[in-house]
Design an enzyme around this catalytic site. Sequence first.
Site, PDB file in Angstrom:
ATOM      1  N   HIS A 210       0.796  -0.844   0.068  1.00 59.81           N
ATOM      2  CA  HIS A 210      -0.302   0.348   0.110  1.00 59.81           C
ATOM      3  C   HIS A 210       0.970   1.636  -0.242  1.00 59.81           C
ATOM      4  CE1 HIS A 210       0.672  -0.424   4.317  1.00 59.81           C
ATOM      5  NE2 HIS A 210       0.710   0.832   4.619  1.00 59.81           N
TER       6      HIS A 210
HETATM    7  C1  UD1 Z   1      -1.922   5.459   5.768  1.00 56.57           C
HETATM    8  C2  UD1 Z   1      -0.691   5.947   6.157  1.00 56.57           C
HETATM    9  C3  UD1 Z   1       0.566   5.172   6.315  1.00 56.57           C
HETATM   10  C4  UD1 Z   1       0.610   3.983   7.337  1.00 56.57           C
HETATM   11  C5  UD1 Z   1      -1.019   3.390   6.015  1.00 56.57           C
HETATM   12  C6  UD1 Z   1      -1.587   2.472   7.454  1.00 56.57           C
HETATM   13  C7  UD1 Z   1       0.308   8.606   6.122  1.00 56.57           C
HETATM   14  C8  UD1 Z   1       0.596   9.885   5.574  1.00 56.57           C
HETATM   15  N1  UD1 Z   1       0.075   7.026   5.914  1.00 56.57           N
HETATM   16  O1  UD1 Z   1      -1.357   6.060   4.535  1.00 56.57           O
HETATM   17  O2  UD1 Z   1       1.516   5.633   6.651  1.00 56.57           O
HETATM   18  O3  UD1 Z   1       0.883   2.957   6.011  1.00 56.57           O
HETATM   19  O4  UD1 Z   1      -2.038   4.378   6.591  1.00 56.57           O
HETATM   20  O5  UD1 Z   1      -2.358   1.771   6.698  1.00 56.57           O
HETATM   21  O6  UD1 Z   1      -1.049   9.449   7.400  1.00 56.57           O
HETATM   22  N2  UD1 Z   1      -9.186   4.847   1.687  1.00 56.57           N
HETATM   23  C9  UD1 Z   1      -9.867   4.433   1.345  1.00 56.57           C
HETATM   24  N3  UD1 Z   1     -11.261   4.228   2.608  1.00 56.57           N
HETATM   25  C10 UD1 Z   1     -10.092   4.191   3.780  1.00 56.57           C
HETATM   26  C11 UD1 Z   1      -9.305   4.160   4.207  1.00 56.57           C
HETATM   27  C12 UD1 Z   1      -8.237   4.992   2.621  1.00 56.57           C
HETATM   28  O7  UD1 Z   1     -11.206   4.130   0.755  1.00 56.57           O
HETATM   29  O8  UD1 Z   1     -11.087   4.031   5.082  1.00 56.57           O
HETATM   30  C13 UD1 Z   1      -8.289   5.031   0.410  1.00 56.57           C
HETATM   31  C14 UD1 Z   1      -9.202   6.338  -0.727  1.00 56.57           C
HETATM   32  O9  UD1 Z   1      -8.645   6.907  -1.585  1.00 56.57           O
HETATM   33  C15 UD1 Z   1      -7.677   7.482   0.065  1.00 56.57           C
HETATM   34  C16 UD1 Z   1      -6.778   6.448   0.564  1.00 56.57           C
HETATM   35  O10 UD1 Z   1      -7.299   5.225   1.003  1.00 56.57           O
HETATM   36  O11 UD1 Z   1      -6.898   8.662  -0.877  1.00 56.57           O
HETATM   37  C17 UD1 Z   1      -5.137   6.382   0.877  1.00 56.57           C
HETATM   38  O12 UD1 Z   1      -5.114   6.242   2.430  1.00 56.57           O
HETATM   39  P1  UD1 Z   1      -4.827   7.681   3.838  1.00 56.57           P
HETATM   40  O13 UD1 Z   1      -5.243   7.411   5.289  1.00 56.57           O
HETATM   41  O14 UD1 Z   1      -5.245   9.101   3.162  1.00 56.57           O
HETATM   42  O15 UD1 Z   1      -3.292   7.003   3.656  1.00 56.57           O
HETATM   43  P2  UD1 Z   1      -2.963   5.670   4.046  1.00 56.57           P
HETATM   44  O16 UD1 Z   1      -1.996   5.057   2.424  1.00 56.57           O
HETATM   45  O17 UD1 Z   1      -4.086   4.851   4.295  1.00 56.57           O
HETATM   46  N1  UDP Z   2      -3.382  -5.770   9.072  1.00 53.89           N
HETATM   47  C1  UDP Z   2      -4.686  -6.277   8.683  1.00 53.89           C
HETATM   48  N2  UDP Z   2      -5.595  -6.693   8.193  1.00 53.89           N
HETATM   49  C2  UDP Z   2      -5.115  -7.091   6.850  1.00 53.89           C
HETATM   50  C3  UDP Z   2      -3.695  -6.036   6.283  1.00 53.89           C
HETATM   51  C4  UDP Z   2      -3.152  -5.457   7.816  1.00 53.89           C
HETATM   52  O1  UDP Z   2      -5.290  -6.440  10.478  1.00 53.89           O
HETATM   53  O2  UDP Z   2      -5.392  -6.920   5.944  1.00 53.89           O
HETATM   54  C5  UDP Z   2      -2.512  -5.414  10.273  1.00 53.89           C
HETATM   55  C6  UDP Z   2      -1.340  -5.482  10.399  1.00 53.89           C
HETATM   56  O3  UDP Z   2      -0.910  -7.568  10.857  1.00 53.89           O
HETATM   57  C7  UDP Z   2      -0.762  -4.656  11.128  1.00 53.89           C
HETATM   58  C8  UDP Z   2      -1.092  -3.975  10.954  1.00 53.89           C
HETATM   59  O4  UDP Z   2      -2.189  -3.902  10.389  1.00 53.89           O
HETATM   60  O5  UDP Z   2      -0.840  -4.706  12.151  1.00 53.89           O
HETATM   61  C9  UDP Z   2      -0.323  -2.730   9.480  1.00 53.89           C
HETATM   62  O6  UDP Z   2      -0.933  -1.619   8.933  1.00 53.89           O
HETATM   63  P1  UDP Z   2      -0.581  -1.313   7.554  1.00 53.89           P
HETATM   64  O7  UDP Z   2       0.090  -1.987   7.006  1.00 53.89           O
HETATM   65  O8  UDP Z   2      -1.830  -0.638   7.057  1.00 53.89           O
HETATM   66  O9  UDP Z   2       0.170   0.053   7.911  1.00 53.89           O
HETATM   67  P2  UDP Z   2       1.840   0.821   8.755  1.00 53.89           P
HETATM   68  O10 UDP Z   2       1.774  -0.631   9.530  1.00 53.89           O
HETATM   69  O11 UDP Z   2       2.657   0.417   7.158  1.00 53.89           O
HETATM   70  O12 UDP Z   2       2.486   1.566   8.590  1.00 53.89           O
END
Ligand code: UD1
Ligand code: UDP
Length: 363
Positions: A210
Amino acid sequence: MKLVTIVGARPQFIKAAAVSRVLRERHTEILVHTGQHYDPDMSDIFFEEMHIPRPDYNLGAGSGSHARQTAAMLTGIEEVLEKEKPAALLCYGDTNSTLAGALAASKLCIPVIHVEAGLRSFDMRMPEEQNRALTDRLSSLLFCPTDTAVENLRKEGIIRGVYQVGDVMCDAVRYYAQLIDAHERAYYFSRARKLFPAPDPEAWYLATIHRAENTQNAETIRRILDAFEELDLPVIFPVHPRTRCLVESVYAERGYRNIVFLHPVGYLDMLFYLKYAKKAITDSGGLQKEAYLLHTPCITVRGSTEWTETLTGAHNLLCRPEKEELLEKVLHTAPDPAAYRNHYGDGRAAEKISELIEKEELH
Ligand code: UD1
Ligand code: UDP
Protein backbone atom coordinates in the site's frame (compact mmCIF):
# COMPACT_ATOMS: atom_id res chain seq x y z
CA MET A 1 -3.75 11.93 34.63
CA LYS A 2 -6.25 12.98 31.98
CA LEU A 3 -5.00 12.11 28.49
CA VAL A 4 -6.35 12.69 25.01
CA THR A 5 -5.23 9.84 22.71
CA ILE A 6 -5.27 10.27 18.94
CA VAL A 7 -5.86 7.34 16.57
CA GLY A 8 -6.93 7.39 12.94
CA ALA A 9 -5.29 4.70 10.82
CA ARG A 10 -5.42 0.90 10.99
CA PRO A 11 -2.04 0.29 12.72
CA GLN A 12 -2.97 2.81 15.40
CA PHE A 13 -6.12 0.91 16.31
CA ILE A 14 -3.97 -2.18 16.85
CA LYS A 15 -1.50 -0.24 19.02
CA ALA A 16 -4.37 1.31 20.99
CA ALA A 17 -5.83 -2.15 21.55
CA ALA A 18 -2.64 -3.05 23.41
CA VAL A 19 -2.23 0.24 25.29
CA SER A 20 -5.71 1.62 26.13
CA ARG A 21 -6.76 -1.34 28.24
CA VAL A 22 -3.67 -0.96 30.46
CA LEU A 23 -3.58 2.86 30.43
CA ARG A 24 -7.13 3.10 31.75
CA GLU A 25 -6.21 1.26 34.95
CA ARG A 26 -4.26 4.37 36.11
CA HIS A 27 -5.38 7.24 33.88
CA THR A 28 -8.47 8.86 32.35
CA GLU A 29 -8.34 8.48 28.58
CA ILE A 30 -10.39 10.41 26.03
CA LEU A 31 -10.06 8.55 22.72
CA VAL A 32 -10.22 10.63 19.51
CA HIS A 33 -10.58 8.92 16.09
CA THR A 34 -9.58 11.38 13.38
CA GLY A 35 -11.51 9.44 10.73
CA GLN A 36 -8.42 9.00 8.50
CA HIS A 37 -9.49 5.37 7.95
CA TYR A 38 -13.24 4.93 7.82
CA ASP A 39 -14.21 1.83 5.76
CA PRO A 40 -15.68 -0.76 8.15
CA ASP A 41 -12.90 -3.23 7.27
CA MET A 42 -10.23 -0.57 7.90
CA SER A 43 -11.69 0.69 11.19
CA ASP A 44 -14.84 -0.77 12.89
CA ILE A 45 -13.67 -4.37 12.64
CA PHE A 46 -10.66 -3.62 14.90
CA PHE A 47 -12.72 -1.84 17.56
CA GLU A 48 -15.18 -4.75 17.66
CA GLU A 49 -12.82 -7.72 17.40
CA MET A 50 -10.08 -6.34 19.67
CA HIS A 51 -12.44 -4.74 22.21
CA ILE A 52 -10.94 -1.27 21.84
CA PRO A 53 -12.93 1.32 23.81
CA ARG A 54 -15.37 3.29 21.64
CA PRO A 55 -13.90 6.64 20.55
CA ASP A 56 -15.28 9.61 22.49
CA TYR A 57 -14.95 11.75 19.33
CA ASN A 58 -14.84 10.90 15.62
CA LEU A 59 -13.60 13.90 13.64
CA GLY A 60 -14.55 12.49 10.23
CA ALA A 61 -11.45 13.93 8.53
CA GLY A 62 -11.59 11.28 5.76
CA SER A 63 -9.32 11.12 2.71
CA GLY A 64 -7.72 13.93 0.71
CA SER A 65 -4.38 15.49 -0.13
CA HIS A 66 -1.89 15.56 2.75
CA ALA A 67 -2.58 19.25 3.44
CA ARG A 68 -6.35 18.96 3.25
CA GLN A 69 -6.50 15.84 5.41
CA THR A 70 -4.02 17.13 8.02
CA ALA A 71 -5.75 20.53 8.17
CA ALA A 72 -9.15 18.93 8.85
CA MET A 73 -7.60 16.90 11.68
CA LEU A 74 -5.79 19.91 13.17
CA THR A 75 -8.99 21.93 13.43
CA GLY A 76 -10.95 19.06 14.94
CA ILE A 77 -8.25 18.08 17.45
CA GLU A 78 -7.78 21.69 18.57
CA GLU A 79 -11.49 21.93 19.40
CA VAL A 80 -11.37 18.71 21.43
CA LEU A 81 -8.26 19.84 23.32
CA GLU A 82 -9.80 23.21 24.16
CA LYS A 83 -12.90 21.49 25.48
CA GLU A 84 -11.26 18.58 27.36
CA LYS A 85 -8.17 20.42 28.68
CA PRO A 86 -6.09 17.23 29.11
CA ALA A 87 -2.76 17.09 30.96
CA ALA A 88 -1.17 15.56 27.84
CA LEU A 89 -1.86 14.24 24.33
CA LEU A 90 -0.73 10.74 23.37
CA CYS A 91 -0.16 9.74 19.75
CA TYR A 92 1.18 6.65 17.96
CA GLY A 93 3.50 6.05 15.04
CA ASP A 94 3.90 8.17 11.94
CA THR A 95 0.67 8.88 10.10
CA ASN A 96 -0.92 12.24 9.30
CA SER A 97 -3.13 11.70 12.38
CA THR A 98 0.03 11.47 14.53
CA LEU A 99 1.48 14.74 13.27
CA ALA A 100 -1.86 16.57 13.47
CA GLY A 101 -2.22 15.52 17.12
CA ALA A 102 1.32 16.56 18.04
CA LEU A 103 1.06 19.91 16.28
CA ALA A 104 -2.37 20.86 17.63
CA ALA A 105 -1.31 20.02 21.21
CA SER A 106 2.09 21.67 21.17
CA LYS A 107 0.60 24.95 19.83
CA LEU A 108 -1.70 24.90 22.89
CA CYS A 109 1.31 24.12 25.15
CA ILE A 110 -0.13 20.68 25.98
CA PRO A 111 2.71 18.13 26.40
CA VAL A 112 2.92 15.47 23.70
CA ILE A 113 3.62 11.79 24.40
CA HIS A 114 4.87 9.87 21.35
CA VAL A 115 4.59 6.09 21.34
CA GLU A 116 6.90 4.49 18.75
CA ALA A 117 9.34 7.39 18.88
CA GLY A 118 12.80 7.48 17.30
CA LEU A 119 12.20 5.33 14.23
CA ARG A 120 13.96 6.52 11.10
CA SER A 121 14.16 5.17 7.56
CA PHE A 122 16.39 8.16 6.64
CA ASP A 123 14.27 8.68 3.53
CA MET A 124 12.77 12.15 3.94
CA ARG A 125 10.67 11.72 0.77
CA MET A 126 8.39 9.42 2.76
CA PRO A 127 5.48 11.30 4.38
CA GLU A 128 5.84 8.93 7.34
CA GLU A 129 9.48 9.96 7.90
CA GLN A 130 8.44 13.62 7.93
CA ASN A 131 5.64 12.86 10.38
CA ARG A 132 7.92 10.87 12.72
CA ALA A 133 10.77 13.36 12.84
CA LEU A 134 8.47 16.35 13.42
CA THR A 135 6.40 14.55 16.06
CA ASP A 136 9.54 13.53 17.97
CA ARG A 137 10.74 17.13 17.90
CA LEU A 138 7.45 18.30 19.45
CA SER A 139 7.23 15.57 22.12
CA SER A 140 7.99 15.75 25.86
CA LEU A 141 7.82 12.02 26.52
CA LEU A 142 9.21 9.71 23.85
CA PHE A 143 8.60 5.97 24.16
CA CYS A 144 11.03 4.10 21.91
CA PRO A 145 10.51 0.47 20.88
CA THR A 146 14.25 -0.34 20.50
CA ASP A 147 17.78 0.76 21.40
CA THR A 148 18.28 1.80 17.77
CA ALA A 149 15.39 4.26 18.12
CA VAL A 150 16.92 5.76 21.31
CA GLU A 151 20.22 6.16 19.47
CA ASN A 152 18.52 7.82 16.48
CA LEU A 153 17.02 10.41 18.84
CA ARG A 154 20.35 10.96 20.61
CA LYS A 155 21.98 11.75 17.27
CA GLU A 156 19.31 14.42 16.74
CA GLY A 157 20.00 15.88 20.20
CA ILE A 158 16.75 14.53 21.74
CA ILE A 159 17.67 12.99 25.11
CA ARG A 160 15.19 14.27 27.71
CA GLY A 161 12.05 12.25 28.34
CA VAL A 162 13.29 9.35 26.17
CA TYR A 163 12.56 5.79 27.36
CA GLN A 164 13.13 2.39 25.78
CA VAL A 165 10.01 0.46 26.76
CA GLY A 166 9.81 -2.19 24.03
CA ASP A 167 7.33 -2.32 21.24
CA VAL A 168 3.58 -2.04 21.79
CA MET A 169 2.97 -4.15 18.67
CA CYS A 170 4.90 -6.92 20.39
CA ASP A 171 2.33 -6.67 23.22
CA ALA A 172 -0.48 -7.01 20.65
CA VAL A 173 1.12 -9.94 18.78
CA ARG A 174 1.78 -11.88 21.98
CA TYR A 175 -1.70 -11.33 23.34
CA TYR A 176 -3.71 -12.04 20.18
CA ALA A 177 -1.49 -14.77 18.65
CA GLN A 178 -1.92 -16.74 21.85
CA LEU A 179 -5.71 -16.58 21.37
CA ILE A 180 -5.33 -18.24 17.96
CA ASP A 181 -3.00 -20.89 19.37
CA ALA A 182 -5.10 -21.69 22.38
CA HIS A 183 -8.55 -22.18 20.91
CA GLU A 184 -9.01 -21.18 17.36
CA ARG A 185 -6.44 -22.84 15.11
CA ALA A 186 -8.82 -25.37 13.61
CA TYR A 187 -11.42 -22.65 13.06
CA TYR A 188 -8.96 -20.48 11.14
CA PHE A 189 -7.66 -23.37 9.04
CA SER A 190 -11.24 -24.22 8.09
CA ARG A 191 -11.76 -20.60 7.03
CA ALA A 192 -8.56 -20.73 4.96
CA ARG A 193 -9.82 -23.93 3.30
CA LYS A 194 -12.63 -21.87 1.78
CA LEU A 195 -10.08 -19.65 0.03
CA PHE A 196 -8.08 -22.40 -1.64
CA PRO A 197 -7.49 -26.15 -1.30
CA ALA A 198 -4.80 -27.67 0.96
CA PRO A 199 -4.31 -24.82 3.43
CA ASP A 200 -1.62 -26.60 5.44
CA PRO A 201 0.97 -24.58 7.37
CA GLU A 202 3.46 -22.98 4.97
CA ALA A 203 1.18 -23.66 2.01
CA TRP A 204 0.81 -19.99 1.10
CA TYR A 205 2.54 -16.62 0.99
CA LEU A 206 0.94 -13.55 2.56
CA ALA A 207 1.23 -10.19 0.79
CA THR A 208 0.19 -6.59 1.45
CA ILE A 209 1.15 -3.57 -0.66
CA HIS A 210 0.00 0.00 0.00
CA ARG A 211 2.95 2.41 0.17
CA ALA A 212 2.82 5.53 -1.97
CA GLU A 213 5.97 4.54 -3.90
CA ASN A 214 4.45 1.18 -4.94
CA THR A 215 0.96 2.46 -5.75
CA GLN A 216 1.69 5.48 -7.90
CA ASN A 217 1.34 3.71 -11.24
CA ALA A 218 -0.04 0.52 -12.74
CA GLU A 219 3.37 -0.58 -14.02
CA THR A 220 4.83 -1.09 -10.52
CA ILE A 221 1.82 -3.07 -9.30
CA ARG A 222 1.87 -5.14 -12.53
CA ARG A 223 5.51 -6.15 -11.93
CA ILE A 224 4.71 -7.16 -8.35
CA LEU A 225 1.58 -9.15 -9.29
CA ASP A 226 3.40 -10.81 -12.21
CA ALA A 227 5.96 -12.09 -9.71
CA PHE A 228 3.23 -13.37 -7.36
CA GLU A 229 1.66 -15.24 -10.29
CA GLU A 230 4.86 -17.24 -10.84
CA LEU A 231 5.43 -18.27 -7.22
CA ASP A 232 5.27 -21.94 -6.20
CA LEU A 233 2.39 -21.42 -3.73
CA PRO A 234 -0.76 -19.27 -3.71
CA VAL A 235 -0.44 -15.69 -2.48
CA ILE A 236 -3.07 -14.40 -0.05
CA PHE A 237 -3.33 -10.67 -0.70
CA PRO A 238 -5.70 -8.54 1.45
CA VAL A 239 -5.87 -5.37 -0.65
CA HIS A 240 -5.63 -1.94 1.03
CA PRO A 241 -8.20 0.53 -0.40
CA ARG A 242 -5.40 2.75 -1.71
CA THR A 243 -4.26 -0.13 -3.95
CA ARG A 244 -7.70 -1.45 -4.94
CA CYS A 245 -8.28 0.52 -8.19
CA LEU A 246 -4.81 -0.23 -9.54
CA VAL A 247 -5.15 -3.93 -8.74
CA GLU A 248 -8.54 -4.05 -10.44
CA SER A 249 -7.24 -2.40 -13.61
CA VAL A 250 -4.19 -4.67 -13.83
CA TYR A 251 -6.32 -7.74 -13.02
CA ALA A 252 -8.67 -6.83 -15.89
CA GLU A 253 -5.70 -7.09 -18.30
CA ARG A 254 -3.95 -10.13 -16.85
CA GLY A 255 -6.43 -12.29 -14.90
CA TYR A 256 -4.20 -13.78 -12.18
CA ARG A 257 -4.84 -17.35 -10.97
CA ASN A 258 -2.23 -17.77 -8.23
CA ILE A 259 -3.35 -14.76 -6.17
CA VAL A 260 -6.21 -14.88 -3.64
CA PHE A 261 -7.39 -11.24 -3.56
CA LEU A 262 -9.25 -10.33 -0.35
CA HIS A 263 -10.74 -7.20 1.15
CA PRO A 264 -8.74 -6.01 4.17
CA VAL A 265 -9.10 -8.58 6.94
CA GLY A 266 -9.35 -8.30 10.75
CA TYR A 267 -6.34 -8.62 13.00
CA LEU A 268 -6.89 -12.23 14.10
CA ASP A 269 -7.27 -13.45 10.51
CA MET A 270 -4.16 -11.48 9.63
CA LEU A 271 -2.08 -12.99 12.44
CA PHE A 272 -3.24 -16.45 11.41
CA TYR A 273 -2.35 -15.96 7.73
CA LEU A 274 1.00 -14.48 8.74
CA LYS A 275 1.97 -17.04 11.35
CA TYR A 276 1.41 -19.98 9.00
CA ALA A 277 2.66 -18.33 5.80
CA LYS A 278 5.84 -19.63 4.20
CA LYS A 279 6.94 -16.02 3.76
CA ALA A 280 5.44 -12.53 3.95
CA ILE A 281 5.86 -10.06 1.08
CA THR A 282 4.96 -6.52 2.10
CA ASP A 283 5.71 -2.83 2.18
CA SER A 284 3.91 -2.38 5.52
CA GLY A 285 5.93 -1.21 8.51
CA GLY A 286 3.90 -3.16 11.06
CA LEU A 287 3.72 -6.38 9.09
CA GLN A 288 7.52 -6.59 8.69
CA LYS A 289 7.88 -6.58 12.44
CA GLU A 290 4.99 -8.94 13.12
CA ALA A 291 6.56 -11.36 10.63
CA TYR A 292 9.83 -11.15 12.57
CA LEU A 293 8.05 -11.71 15.90
CA LEU A 294 6.24 -14.77 14.50
CA HIS A 295 9.41 -16.15 12.82
CA THR A 296 7.95 -15.83 9.33
CA PRO A 297 10.64 -14.73 6.83
CA CYS A 298 9.77 -11.43 5.15
CA ILE A 299 10.57 -9.73 1.85
CA THR A 300 10.02 -5.96 2.13
CA VAL A 301 9.26 -4.24 -1.16
CA ARG A 302 10.96 -0.97 -0.25
CA GLY A 303 14.35 0.68 -0.54
CA SER A 304 14.70 1.24 3.22
CA THR A 305 13.15 0.23 6.52
CA GLU A 306 12.85 1.85 9.92
CA TRP A 307 12.84 -1.65 11.52
CA THR A 308 16.51 -2.24 10.77
CA GLU A 309 16.97 -5.00 13.40
CA THR A 310 14.81 -7.33 11.31
CA LEU A 311 17.39 -7.27 8.49
CA THR A 312 20.04 -9.17 10.50
CA GLY A 313 20.45 -12.76 9.36
CA ALA A 314 18.16 -12.17 6.34
CA HIS A 315 14.97 -12.54 8.42
CA ASN A 316 13.79 -9.55 6.41
CA LEU A 317 15.17 -8.64 2.97
CA LEU A 318 14.66 -5.34 1.17
CA CYS A 319 13.65 -5.75 -2.47
CA ARG A 320 12.90 -3.47 -5.41
CA PRO A 321 9.47 -3.86 -7.04
CA GLU A 322 11.03 -5.86 -9.89
CA LYS A 323 9.65 -9.24 -10.94
CA GLU A 324 12.95 -11.15 -11.22
CA GLU A 325 14.40 -9.75 -8.00
CA LEU A 326 11.21 -10.57 -6.11
CA LEU A 327 11.11 -14.13 -7.43
CA GLU A 328 14.78 -14.66 -6.59
CA LYS A 329 14.41 -13.36 -3.03
CA VAL A 330 11.15 -15.17 -2.26
CA LEU A 331 12.18 -18.51 -3.78
CA HIS A 332 15.92 -18.73 -3.17
CA THR A 333 16.78 -17.11 0.16
CA ALA A 334 16.53 -18.39 3.72
CA PRO A 335 17.06 -16.64 7.06
CA ASP A 336 19.76 -17.68 9.53
CA PRO A 337 17.95 -18.87 12.70
CA ALA A 338 21.14 -18.35 14.76
CA ALA A 339 21.00 -14.62 14.00
CA TYR A 340 17.52 -14.21 15.49
CA ARG A 341 17.28 -11.94 18.58
CA ASN A 342 14.40 -10.57 20.61
CA HIS A 343 14.76 -6.84 19.89
CA TYR A 344 11.20 -5.81 20.63
CA GLY A 345 10.66 -6.42 24.34
CA ASP A 346 8.73 -8.72 26.59
CA GLY A 347 5.14 -7.78 25.71
CA ARG A 348 4.92 -5.33 28.66
CA ALA A 349 5.49 -2.06 26.81
CA ALA A 350 1.99 -0.76 27.61
CA GLU A 351 2.49 -1.30 31.36
CA LYS A 352 5.81 0.54 31.29
CA ILE A 353 4.27 3.42 29.33
CA SER A 354 1.40 3.73 31.78
CA GLU A 355 3.75 3.73 34.81
CA LEU A 356 6.16 6.25 33.30
CA ILE A 357 3.37 8.66 32.38
CA GLU A 358 2.34 8.63 36.03
CA LYS A 359 5.89 9.17 37.25
CA GLU A 360 7.17 11.81 34.79
CA GLU A 361 6.54 15.48 35.28
CA LEU A 362 5.40 16.78 31.92
CA HIS A 363 6.13 20.26 30.57
C1 UD1 B 1 -1.79 5.77 5.90
C2 UD1 B 1 -0.45 6.25 6.46
C3 UD1 B 1 0.57 5.15 6.30
C4 UD1 B 1 0.10 3.86 6.92
C5 UD1 B 1 -1.29 3.50 6.39
C6 UD1 B 1 -1.80 2.33 7.18
C7 UD1 B 1 -0.11 8.66 6.19
C8 UD1 B 1 0.65 9.70 5.46
N1 UD1 B 1 0.03 7.42 5.72
O1 UD1 B 1 -1.61 5.53 4.51
O2 UD1 B 1 1.75 5.54 6.98
O3 UD1 B 1 1.00 2.85 6.56
O4 UD1 B 1 -2.18 4.59 6.59
O5 UD1 B 1 -2.75 1.61 6.49
O6 UD1 B 1 -0.78 8.95 7.14
N2 UD1 B 1 -9.09 4.86 1.66
C9 UD1 B 1 -10.34 4.29 1.59
N3 UD1 B 1 -10.95 3.93 2.76
C10 UD1 B 1 -10.37 4.11 3.98
C11 UD1 B 1 -9.10 4.70 4.02
C12 UD1 B 1 -8.47 5.06 2.85
O7 UD1 B 1 -10.91 4.12 0.52
O8 UD1 B 1 -11.00 3.75 5.00
C13 UD1 B 1 -8.41 5.20 0.37
C14 UD1 B 1 -8.69 6.63 -0.10
O9 UD1 B 1 -8.74 6.60 -1.48
C15 UD1 B 1 -7.43 7.38 0.35
C16 UD1 B 1 -6.36 6.30 0.21
O10 UD1 B 1 -7.00 5.09 0.56
O11 UD1 B 1 -7.17 8.49 -0.44
C17 UD1 B 1 -5.16 6.54 1.12
O12 UD1 B 1 -5.58 6.67 2.49
P1 UD1 B 1 -4.73 7.56 3.50
O13 UD1 B 1 -5.27 7.42 4.87
O14 UD1 B 1 -4.58 8.95 2.99
O15 UD1 B 1 -3.30 6.93 3.44
P2 UD1 B 1 -2.85 5.40 3.55
O16 UD1 B 1 -2.28 4.98 2.24
O17 UD1 B 1 -3.94 4.60 4.13
N1 UDP C 1 -3.44 -5.67 9.00
C1 UDP C 1 -4.71 -6.23 9.22
N2 UDP C 1 -5.46 -6.54 8.13
C2 UDP C 1 -5.05 -6.35 6.84
C3 UDP C 1 -3.76 -5.80 6.64
C4 UDP C 1 -2.98 -5.45 7.74
O1 UDP C 1 -5.11 -6.43 10.36
O2 UDP C 1 -5.79 -6.66 5.91
C5 UDP C 1 -2.63 -5.30 10.17
C6 UDP C 1 -1.25 -5.88 10.20
O3 UDP C 1 -1.24 -7.17 10.78
C7 UDP C 1 -0.50 -4.86 11.06
C8 UDP C 1 -1.16 -3.57 10.69
O4 UDP C 1 -2.42 -3.91 10.12
O5 UDP C 1 -0.75 -5.09 12.43
C9 UDP C 1 -0.30 -2.85 9.69
O6 UDP C 1 -1.00 -1.82 9.15
P1 UDP C 1 -0.67 -1.20 7.74
O7 UDP C 1 0.11 -2.16 6.93
O8 UDP C 1 -1.93 -0.70 7.21
O9 UDP C 1 0.22 0.06 8.16
P2 UDP C 1 1.77 0.29 8.47
O10 UDP C 1 2.19 -0.64 9.53
O11 UDP C 1 2.50 0.12 7.18
O12 UDP C 1 1.83 1.72 8.91
